[in-house]
Write an enzyme that holds these catalytic residues in place. Structure first.
Site, PDB file in Angstrom:
ATOM      1  N   ARG A  87       0.850  -1.186   0.000  1.00 31.55           N
ATOM      2  CA  ARG A  87       0.000   0.000   0.000  1.00 31.55           C
ATOM      3  C   ARG A  87       0.888   1.240   0.000  1.00 31.55           C
ATOM      4  NH1 ARG A  87      -1.886  -3.614   3.948  1.00 31.55           N
ATOM      5  NH2 ARG A  87      -3.996  -4.451   3.558  1.00 31.55           N
ATOM      6  N   LYS A 117      -1.424  -2.708   8.298  1.00 29.95           N
ATOM      7  CA  LYS A 117      -2.557  -2.348   9.147  1.00 29.95           C
ATOM      8  C   LYS A 117      -2.519  -3.136  10.446  1.00 29.95           C
ATOM      9  CE  LYS A 117      -5.730  -1.013   5.431  1.00 29.95           C
ATOM     10  NZ  LYS A 117      -7.041  -1.285   4.782  1.00 29.95           N
ATOM     11  N   HIS A 131      -2.856   2.626  -5.694  1.00 27.09           N
ATOM     12  CA  HIS A 131      -3.638   1.398  -5.491  1.00 27.09           C
ATOM     13  C   HIS A 131      -3.785   0.616  -6.788  1.00 27.09           C
ATOM     14  CE1 HIS A 131      -6.364  -1.336  -3.467  1.00 27.09           C
ATOM     15  NE2 HIS A 131      -7.174  -1.246  -4.517  1.00 27.09           N
ATOM     16  N   ARG A 177      -0.805  -1.551  -7.065  1.00 31.90           N
ATOM     17  CA  ARG A 177      -0.973  -2.680  -6.139  1.00 31.90           C
ATOM     18  C   ARG A 177      -1.930  -3.703  -6.753  1.00 31.90           C
ATOM     19  NH1 ARG A 177      -1.247  -4.255  -0.598  1.00 31.90           N
ATOM     20  NH2 ARG A 177      -3.330  -4.819   0.151  1.00 31.90           N
ATOM     21  N   HIS A 199      -3.411  -9.024   3.360  1.00 35.15           N
ATOM     22  CA  HIS A 199      -4.849  -9.116   3.598  1.00 35.15           C
ATOM     23  C   HIS A 199      -5.124 -10.052   4.779  1.00 35.15           C
ATOM     24  CE1 HIS A 199      -5.830  -8.059  -0.860  1.00 35.15           C
ATOM     25  NE2 HIS A 199      -5.694  -6.982  -0.112  1.00 35.15           N
ATOM     26  N   TYR A 214      -9.361 -10.114  -6.705  1.00 34.34           N
ATOM     27  CA  TYR A 214      -8.456 -10.112  -7.845  1.00 34.34           C
ATOM     28  C   TYR A 214      -8.664 -11.326  -8.738  1.00 34.34           C
ATOM     29  CZ  TYR A 214      -6.253  -6.537  -5.017  1.00 34.34           C
ATOM     30  OH  TYR A 214      -6.034  -5.410  -4.263  1.00 34.34           O
TER      31      TYR A 214
END
Length: 204
Positions: free
Chosen positions: A50, A74, A144, A147, A170, A179
């Protein structure tokens, strides 16, 4: 994305080999700024990080010898991404050396502006959009999207979705499966076009 990469490369040195040539020489702030965004584009596309994660990378997070970058994503979750491309490895090696000319002594960020401060997400987004426009791309390009392209290319190359999930950071595989839907749609389009051609050939 190839046009964007080619244009960005041409703005800073032409190729990673030529980037390595003048390491001992001073470079202009304009060229260094171009080199920063080219490095950012290469890393975004190769690692799928990211933009916030990219801008949070410090020099200590980079293991050049092993070609590994530690990412804190994250929720402060830690993961590793890899520089498997020799082009990216040589580019980043040269960038770290060249950045010493501009880097402030109190800055540990991997990517820095020509003023020596850490390059933030807004800076990368703005410069990327400028590069894309200058390269003749009519679509608005965002970090993004790079990515997204990285993930899609890996899945299309047959990489197990669980590995892609880990690379992208993720927490849920359901997010990564978005995806696969994209590649399934691409496959359907290709098959549809192929079928149309076969029907056309049969009618001739």
């Amino acid at each position: 994305m190839k046009r964007l990469l080619d244009y960005s490369r041409s703005q800073c040195a032409g190729s990673p080999d030529s980037i390595n040539t003048p390491i001992s020489e001073c470079i202009s702030s304009t060229r260094f700024s171009a080199l920063t965004i080219y490095t950012a584009i290469e890393l975004l596309f190769e690692t799928g990080v990211r933009v916030g994660e990219l801008c949070s990378i410090t020099l200590e997070d980079v293991d050049i010898a092993q070609g590994i970058i530690t990412i804190f994503g994250k929720g402060s979750r830690e993961r590793k991404v890899f520089m498997t491309s020799d082009t990216t490895w040589r580019l980043l090696t040269a960038y770290i050396t060249l950045s010493k000319q501009f880097r402030r002594t109190d800055s540990s960020a991997l990517l820095v502006t020509s003023q020596g401060h850490g390059a933030g997400p807004a800076h990368i987004r703005s410069k990327l959009a400028q590069q894309a426009k200058a390269a003749g791309l009519t679509r608005h390009i965002t970090p993004h999207m790079l990515r997204h392209s990285a993930a899609t290319h890996l899945i299309e190359a047959g990489v197990d979705i669980r590995f892609v999930q880990k690379l992208l950071g993720h927490q849920s595989i359901a997010t990564t499966q978005i995806y696969t839907q994209v590649t399934d749609n691409s496959l359907r389009d290709v098959l549809t076009r192929a079928g149309a051609r076969l029907r056309l050939e049969a009618a001739m």
